[in-house]
Write a protein that holds these residues in place. Structure first.
Motif, PDB file in Angstrom:
ATOM      1  N   GLN A  97       0.836  -1.203   0.000  1.00  0.00           N
ATOM      2  CA  GLN A  97       0.000   0.000   0.000  1.00  0.00           C
ATOM      3  C   GLN A  97       0.870   1.251   0.000  1.00  0.00           C
ATOM      4  O   GLN A  97       1.877   1.324   0.713  1.00  0.00           O
ATOM      5  CB  GLN A  97      -0.909   0.007   1.223  1.00  0.00           C
ATOM      6  N   ILE A  98       0.455   2.235  -0.784  1.00  0.00           N
ATOM      7  CA  ILE A  98       1.194   3.486  -0.879  1.00  0.00           C
ATOM      8  C   ILE A  98       0.970   4.292   0.399  1.00  0.00           C
ATOM      9  O   ILE A  98      -0.156   4.600   0.765  1.00  0.00           O
ATOM     10  CB  ILE A  98       0.745   4.292  -2.118  1.00  0.00           C
ATOM     11  N   VAL A  99       2.077   4.604   1.073  1.00  0.00           N
ATOM     12  CA  VAL A  99       2.041   5.399   2.302  1.00  0.00           C
ATOM     13  C   VAL A  99       2.136   6.887   1.950  1.00  0.00           C
ATOM     14  O   VAL A  99       1.454   7.720   2.534  1.00  0.00           O
ATOM     15  CB  VAL A  99       3.194   4.989   3.250  1.00  0.00           C
ATOM     16  N   ASP A 100       2.982   7.196   0.973  1.00  0.00           N
ATOM     17  CA  ASP A 100       3.138   8.584   0.539  1.00  0.00           C
ATOM     18  C   ASP A 100       3.615   8.575  -0.901  1.00  0.00           C
ATOM     19  O   ASP A 100       4.304   7.649  -1.338  1.00  0.00           O
ATOM     20  CB  ASP A 100       4.137   9.321   1.436  1.00  0.00           C
ATOM     21  N   ALA A 101       3.237   9.595  -1.644  1.00  0.00           N
ATOM     22  CA  ALA A 101       3.666   9.757  -3.034  1.00  0.00           C
ATOM     23  C   ALA A 101       4.114  11.196  -3.211  1.00  0.00           C
ATOM     24  O   ALA A 101       3.523  12.106  -2.644  1.00  0.00           O
ATOM     25  CB  ALA A 101       2.518   9.436  -3.986  1.00  0.00           C
ATOM     26  N   ASN A 102       5.162  11.381  -3.993  1.00  0.00           N
ATOM     27  CA  ASN A 102       5.628  12.749  -4.198  1.00  0.00           C
ATOM     28  C   ASN A 102       4.808  13.432  -5.297  1.00  0.00           C
ATOM     29  O   ASN A 102       4.050  12.777  -6.026  1.00  0.00           O
ATOM     30  CB  ASN A 102       7.130  12.778  -4.467  1.00  0.00           C
ATOM     31  N   PRO A 103       4.930  14.749  -5.422  1.00  0.00           N
ATOM     32  CA  PRO A 103       4.140  15.483  -6.425  1.00  0.00           C
ATOM     33  C   PRO A 103       4.354  14.990  -7.851  1.00  0.00           C
ATOM     34  O   PRO A 103       3.415  14.957  -8.648  1.00  0.00           O
ATOM     35  CB  PRO A 103       4.608  16.932  -6.268  1.00  0.00           C
ATOM     36  N   GLU A 104       5.592  14.591  -8.182  1.00  0.00           N
ATOM     37  CA  GLU A 104       5.871  14.137  -9.554  1.00  0.00           C
ATOM     38  C   GLU A 104       5.099  12.863  -9.879  1.00  0.00           C
ATOM     39  O   GLU A 104       4.537  12.737 -10.968  1.00  0.00           O
ATOM     40  CB  GLU A 104       7.382  13.921  -9.740  1.00  0.00           C
ATOM     41  N   LEU A 105       5.054  11.909  -8.949  1.00  0.00           N
ATOM     42  CA  LEU A 105       4.306  10.674  -9.214  1.00  0.00           C
ATOM     43  C   LEU A 105       2.816  10.977  -9.348  1.00  0.00           C
ATOM     44  O   LEU A 105       2.148  10.453 -10.250  1.00  0.00           O
ATOM     45  CB  LEU A 105       4.540   9.629  -8.113  1.00  0.00           C
ATOM     46  N   ALA A 106       2.301  11.811  -8.474  1.00  0.00           N
ATOM     47  CA  ALA A 106       0.883  12.179  -8.554  1.00  0.00           C
ATOM     48  C   ALA A 106       0.583  12.813  -9.912  1.00  0.00           C
ATOM     49  O   ALA A 106      -0.435  12.491 -10.547  1.00  0.00           O
ATOM     50  CB  ALA A 106       0.527  13.134  -7.420  1.00  0.00           C
ATOM     51  N   SER A 107       1.459  13.675 -10.386  1.00  0.00           N
ATOM     52  CA  SER A 107       1.277  14.317 -11.684  1.00  0.00           C
ATOM     53  C   SER A 107       1.337  13.299 -12.826  1.00  0.00           C
ATOM     54  O   SER A 107       0.514  13.322 -13.742  1.00  0.00           O
ATOM     55  CB  SER A 107       2.350  15.393 -11.879  1.00  0.00           C
ATOM     56  N   MET A 108       2.307  12.386 -12.759  1.00  0.00           N
ATOM     57  CA  MET A 108       2.440  11.355 -13.792  1.00  0.00           C
ATOM     58  C   MET A 108       1.172  10.516 -13.895  1.00  0.00           C
ATOM     59  O   MET A 108       0.750  10.140 -14.992  1.00  0.00           O
ATOM     60  CB  MET A 108       3.635  10.434 -13.479  1.00  0.00           C
ATOM     61  N   THR A 125      -1.026   0.015 -11.897  1.00  0.00           N
ATOM     62  CA  THR A 125      -0.188  -0.776 -12.797  1.00  0.00           C
ATOM     63  C   THR A 125      -1.063  -1.409 -13.871  1.00  0.00           C
ATOM     64  O   THR A 125      -2.157  -1.897 -13.577  1.00  0.00           O
ATOM     65  CB  THR A 125       0.553  -1.882 -12.009  1.00  0.00           C
ATOM     66  N   HIS A 126      -0.579  -1.433 -15.095  1.00  0.00           N
ATOM     67  CA  HIS A 126      -1.307  -2.095 -16.188  1.00  0.00           C
ATOM     68  C   HIS A 126      -1.502  -3.562 -15.808  1.00  0.00           C
ATOM     69  O   HIS A 126      -0.582  -4.205 -15.298  1.00  0.00           O
ATOM     70  CB  HIS A 126      -0.505  -1.971 -17.491  1.00  0.00           C
ATOM     71  N   TYR A 154       2.140   1.921 -16.514  1.00  0.00           N
ATOM     72  CA  TYR A 154       1.286   2.482 -15.472  1.00  0.00           C
ATOM     73  C   TYR A 154      -0.029   2.906 -16.105  1.00  0.00           C
ATOM     74  O   TYR A 154      -0.075   3.243 -17.293  1.00  0.00           O
ATOM     75  CB  TYR A 154       1.942   3.718 -14.838  1.00  0.00           C
ATOM     76  N   ARG A 155      -1.077   2.925 -15.283  1.00  0.00           N
ATOM     77  CA  ARG A 155      -2.375   3.441 -15.726  1.00  0.00           C
ATOM     78  C   ARG A 155      -2.642   4.763 -15.047  1.00  0.00           C
ATOM     79  O   ARG A 155      -2.626   4.864 -13.824  1.00  0.00           O
ATOM     80  CB  ARG A 155      -3.502   2.464 -15.360  1.00  0.00           C
ATOM     81  N   ARG A 156      -2.925   5.764 -15.878  1.00  0.00           N
ATOM     82  CA  ARG A 156      -3.303   7.070 -15.330  1.00  0.00           C
ATOM     83  C   ARG A 156      -4.753   7.023 -14.870  1.00  0.00           C
ATOM     84  O   ARG A 156      -5.517   6.117 -15.233  1.00  0.00           O
ATOM     85  CB  ARG A 156      -3.141   8.159 -16.391  1.00  0.00           C
ATOM     86  N   LYS A 157      -5.134   8.036 -14.139  1.00  0.00           N
ATOM     87  CA  LYS A 157      -6.504   8.138 -13.649  1.00  0.00           C
ATOM     88  C   LYS A 157      -7.515   8.158 -14.807  1.00  0.00           C
ATOM     89  O   LYS A 157      -8.592   7.583 -14.709  1.00  0.00           O
ATOM     90  CB  LYS A 157      -6.653   9.403 -12.801  1.00  0.00           C
ATOM     91  N   ASP A 158      -7.129   8.796 -15.934  1.00  0.00           N
ATOM     92  CA  ASP A 158      -8.036   8.877 -17.087  1.00  0.00           C
ATOM     93  C   ASP A 158      -8.062   7.596 -17.923  1.00  0.00           C
ATOM     94  O   ASP A 158      -8.726   7.524 -18.946  1.00  0.00           O
ATOM     95  CB  ASP A 158      -7.691  10.087 -17.967  1.00  0.00           C
ATOM     96  N   GLY A 159      -7.300   6.566 -17.516  1.00  0.00           N
ATOM     97  CA  GLY A 159      -7.299   5.289 -18.225  1.00  0.00           C
ATOM     98  C   GLY A 159      -6.155   5.119 -19.205  1.00  0.00           C
ATOM     99  O   GLY A 159      -5.881   4.002 -19.645  1.00  0.00           O
ATOM    100  N   ASP A 160      -5.481   6.208 -19.587  1.00  0.00           N
ATOM    101  CA  ASP A 160      -4.325   6.104 -20.481  1.00  0.00           C
ATOM    102  C   ASP A 160      -3.194   5.371 -19.775  1.00  0.00           C
ATOM    103  O   ASP A 160      -3.115   5.348 -18.543  1.00  0.00           O
ATOM    104  CB  ASP A 160      -3.838   7.497 -20.901  1.00  0.00           C
ATOM    105  N   THR A 161      -2.316   4.782 -20.587  1.00  0.00           N
ATOM    106  CA  THR A 161      -1.153   4.094 -20.021  1.00  0.00           C
ATOM    107  C   THR A 161       0.123   4.784 -20.482  1.00  0.00           C
ATOM    108  O   THR A 161       0.142   5.473 -21.500  1.00  0.00           O
ATOM    109  CB  THR A 161      -1.108   2.604 -20.442  1.00  0.00           C
ATOM    110  N   PHE A 162       1.178   4.590 -19.722  1.00  0.00           N
ATOM    111  CA  PHE A 162       2.506   5.084 -20.120  1.00  0.00           C
ATOM    112  C   PHE A 162       3.547   4.127 -19.573  1.00  0.00           C
ATOM    113  O   PHE A 162       3.322   3.413 -18.592  1.00  0.00           O
ATOM    114  CB  PHE A 162       2.753   6.517 -19.631  1.00  0.00           C
ATOM    115  N   TRP A 163       4.688   4.083 -20.240  1.00  0.00           N
ATOM    116  CA  TRP A 163       5.801   3.233 -19.832  1.00  0.00           C
ATOM    117  C   TRP A 163       6.687   3.988 -18.844  1.00  0.00           C
ATOM    118  O   TRP A 163       6.929   5.183 -18.999  1.00  0.00           O
ATOM    119  CB  TRP A 163       6.642   2.835 -21.042  1.00  0.00           C
TER     120      TRP A 163
END
Length: 198
Positions: A97-108, A125-126, A154-163
């Motif tokens: 479980q994620i305890v904390d995430a930095n701003p960059e990960l949240a943005s990604m 995760t995809h 990874y899966r973004r909140k909008d459903g898009d994926t990125f490597w």
């Protein structure tokens, strides 16, 4: 303790004038703890034992305070790196479980930081990459490996994926055990490689 017999050395060491005798014990880098006598009788064995005990206690307290200052400074440095890093970083508990995430990960990921807290890392995760990531993660938790690196989607909140290139290792810090997951977006490289293959 050091007992000063020479009144001039005593007055110079203690910055106290008119002293007849003193006993002092060093407090490491913190200075000198002294008992000063203005009486003709001077310093006796009880005074020496007292200053030894006080010196030990004072040294212990001063050492603890110095360690606490160092720990606060170290935590502030880590927090600064965590907050300002150009990589996406998550602190994850041994259950994943994620305890904390930095701003960059949240943005990604297109999430608010708070919404990531408490989620299992596989939630972002995809599906095709979850089994490998979970298996390697388990090996770190059980001590079979110290770290791993993996390119995954990874899966973004909008459903898009990125490597992203993911590096996972144990976070050796105070408090409860955690693992640190660092992700670098490599989608552009994957896109170029895909174009070259076509």
């Amino acid at each position: 303790p050091q007992v000063f017999d020479d009144v001039r050395a005593l007055n110079a060491a203690t910055n106290v004038g008119r002293a007849r005798a003193a006993a002092g014990i060093p407090l490491g880098e913190q200075g000198l703890l002294t008992i000063t006598s203005f009486e003709a009788a001077g310093i006796d064995e009880f005074d020496c034992r007292l200053i030894e005990i006080l010196g030990q206690k004072a040294t212990s307290v001063l050492t603890r305070l110095a360690r606490e200052r160092q720990l606060r400074a170290s935590e502030a440095r880590f927090r600064g790196l965590f907050e300002e890093a150009a990589l996406g970083i998550a602190l994850v508990n041994p259950e994943g479980q994620i305890v904390d995430a930095n701003p960059e990960l949240a943005s990604m990921l297109g999430h608010a930081r708070e919404s990531l807290q408490g989620q299992h890392f596989s939630a972002v995760t995809h599906p095709d990459d979850q089994a490998t990531d979970r298996s390697l993660f388990r090996e770190i938790v059980t001590g079979e490996r110290a770290r791993y690196e993996l390119e995954k989607r990874y899966r973004r909140k909008d459903g898009d994926t990125f490597w992203a290139r993911l590096t996972v290792s144990k976070h050796r810090g105070p408090g409860e055990a955690a693992l640190i997951r660092m992700a670098e977006d490599v989608s552009n490289r994957h896109g170029y490689e895909h174009q070259l293959r076509e």
